[in-house]
Every structure is written in structure tokens, then in C-alpha cells.
Design an enzyme around this catalytic site. Structure first.
Site, short mmCIF file in Angstrom:
data_model
loop_
_atom_site.label_atom_id
_atom_site.label_comp_id
_atom_site.label_asym_id
_atom_site.label_seq_id
_atom_site.Cartn_x
_atom_site.Cartn_y
_atom_site.Cartn_z
N VAL A 1 0.84 -1.20 0.00
CA VAL A 1 0.00 0.00 0.00
C VAL A 1 0.87 1.25 0.00
O VAL A 1 0.65 2.18 -0.78
CB VAL A 1 -0.98 -0.01 1.21
CG1 VAL A 1 -1.68 1.34 1.36
CG2 VAL A 1 -2.00 -1.13 1.05
N GLN B 1 2.42 1.87 -3.39
CA GLN B 1 1.49 2.40 -4.38
C GLN B 1 1.02 3.81 -4.02
O GLN B 1 0.84 4.65 -4.89
CB GLN B 1 0.29 1.47 -4.55
CG GLN B 1 -0.67 1.90 -5.63
CD GLN B 1 -0.02 2.01 -7.00
OE1 GLN B 1 0.89 1.26 -7.34
NE2 GLN B 1 -0.47 2.96 -7.79
N GLU B 2 0.80 4.06 -2.74
CA GLU B 2 0.27 5.36 -2.32
C GLU B 2 1.27 6.49 -2.48
O GLU B 2 0.93 7.56 -2.98
CB GLU B 2 -0.20 5.30 -0.86
CG GLU B 2 -1.46 4.51 -0.63
CD GLU B 2 -2.71 5.19 -1.16
OE1 GLU B 2 -2.67 6.38 -1.51
OE2 GLU B 2 -3.74 4.51 -1.22
N SER B 3 2.50 6.28 -2.02
CA SER B 3 3.46 7.40 -1.95
C SER B 3 4.84 7.08 -2.50
O SER B 3 5.71 7.96 -2.47
CB SER B 3 3.62 7.83 -0.50
OG SER B 3 4.27 6.81 0.24
#
Length: 170
Positions: free
Chosen positions: A4, A7-9
Site C-alpha cells: 500500500v 502504491q500510495e506514496s
């Protein structure tokens, strides 16, 4: 969780999205406050969301919350982390559906690609962390209709999926 964050940051601790999501796990301030309240933590200021420790604590708390709301289903929780549990609940099929087909039919392109990437990254990070990777095919459990998802959760844990302050249970 690593998938996560990737993918997020892309592991950028000071990432801020155009929508206002902040930090490693790209938390919206309102979501972060809600999770902090649920975890009995102090209400975070916006700048606190750029602190990796705070961001990861609240982000993993939110991920756990959506997992609980969606019957511990990793694919559903991943999509919900991106689009919100209320949308994922609306997207539940009328009959059991293969997870890969369900993912391909997510109506939001961003959420569809997000879910695909996080699921793939999860296998990569298990390997990188010297854990025995779980085959992606094993992670892609069928997507059950709402009634069956609730029944499966009760059979698994003895209790129905939980609700959060702003999201009703399944």
C-alpha cells in the site's frame, strides 16, 4: 502494508496528493481523525500526517478497519483503501465472482489499477521481507455477494463484520 505504501506514496514521507491525502499511506485528514478516535489516540494535526510513525499507525489502523468491514477479504480491503468501503460495498456482485474478474470490472480505472498493483506488490514485499510468499492466486479468493460475505465472516470469527462511525456494516 508495504504494498500500500509503495502504491500510495512510493515511500515518500512528505507526499501530498492533489485531493489532500498526506504522508506515506496517503491519509485524508478526516479519515486520520476518525481512525485516531477509534484507536483512542490524540486527534492528529495535518502536519502530524507527514510523520512516518503517526501516518503508518493511523494508515494501518484504517487498513485493519476496512479489512474488518469487508470480511477480512484482502482484495476488497485494498479496493476500499483507495475508493472507500461504501463504494466497494455497492460493487459487491449478486453471485460469487472470481476476484480477478471482479477487479477487472471495478468501475473506477484508478481503483482497478491500484488494486492490481497492490496485490502484485504484496507478493514482491513478502519475498523481500524473507517471508514465504503467498501465491497471488491464493490471495484472489472469490468475491462473495453481500449476504454470503456476512455469513462467511460470522462462520470465521463468530461475529459479523464491524462498522465504523461513518460506514455501516455489510
Amino acid at each position: 502494508m508495504f504494498a500500500v505504501v509503495r502504491q500510495e506514496s512510493a515511500f515518500s514521507r512528505d507526499a501530498i496528493s492533489p485531493a489532500g491525502a498526506m504522508g506515506l499511506m496517503q491519509l485524508m485528514p478526516k479519515t486520520a481523525r476518525s481512525v485516531a478516535k477509534r484507536l483512542k489516540k490524540p486527534k492528529p494535526a495535518r502536519r502530524d500526517l507527514l510523520n512516518p510513525k503517526t501516518n503508518i499507525q493511523l494508515g494501518t489502523g484504517y487498513l485493519r478497519q476496512v479489512m474488518e468491514q469487508l470480511g477480512e477479504h484482502q482484495v476488497l480491503a485494498t479496493a476500499a483503501y483507495n475508493a472507500g468501503p461504501h463504494r466497494v460495498k455497492k460493487w459487491l456482485p449478486d453471485e460469487a465472482t472470481d476476484a480477478d474478474l471482479w477487479i477487472e470490472n471495478i468501475p473506477f480505472r484508478e481503483t482497478r489499477k491500484y488494486t492490481q498493483r497492490v496485490m502484485a506488490y504484496s507478493v514482491i514485499y513478502e519475498r523481500r521481507l524473507s517471508r514465504t510468499p503467498v501465491r497471488l492466486s491464493q490471495k484472489l479468493q472469490p468475491i462473495l455477494p453481500k449476504k454470503q460475505l456476512v455469513a462467511a465472516r460470522i462462520a470465521q470469527t463468530g461475529r459479523p463484520p464491524t462498522a465504523s462511525a461513518d460506514n455501516a456494516p455489510l
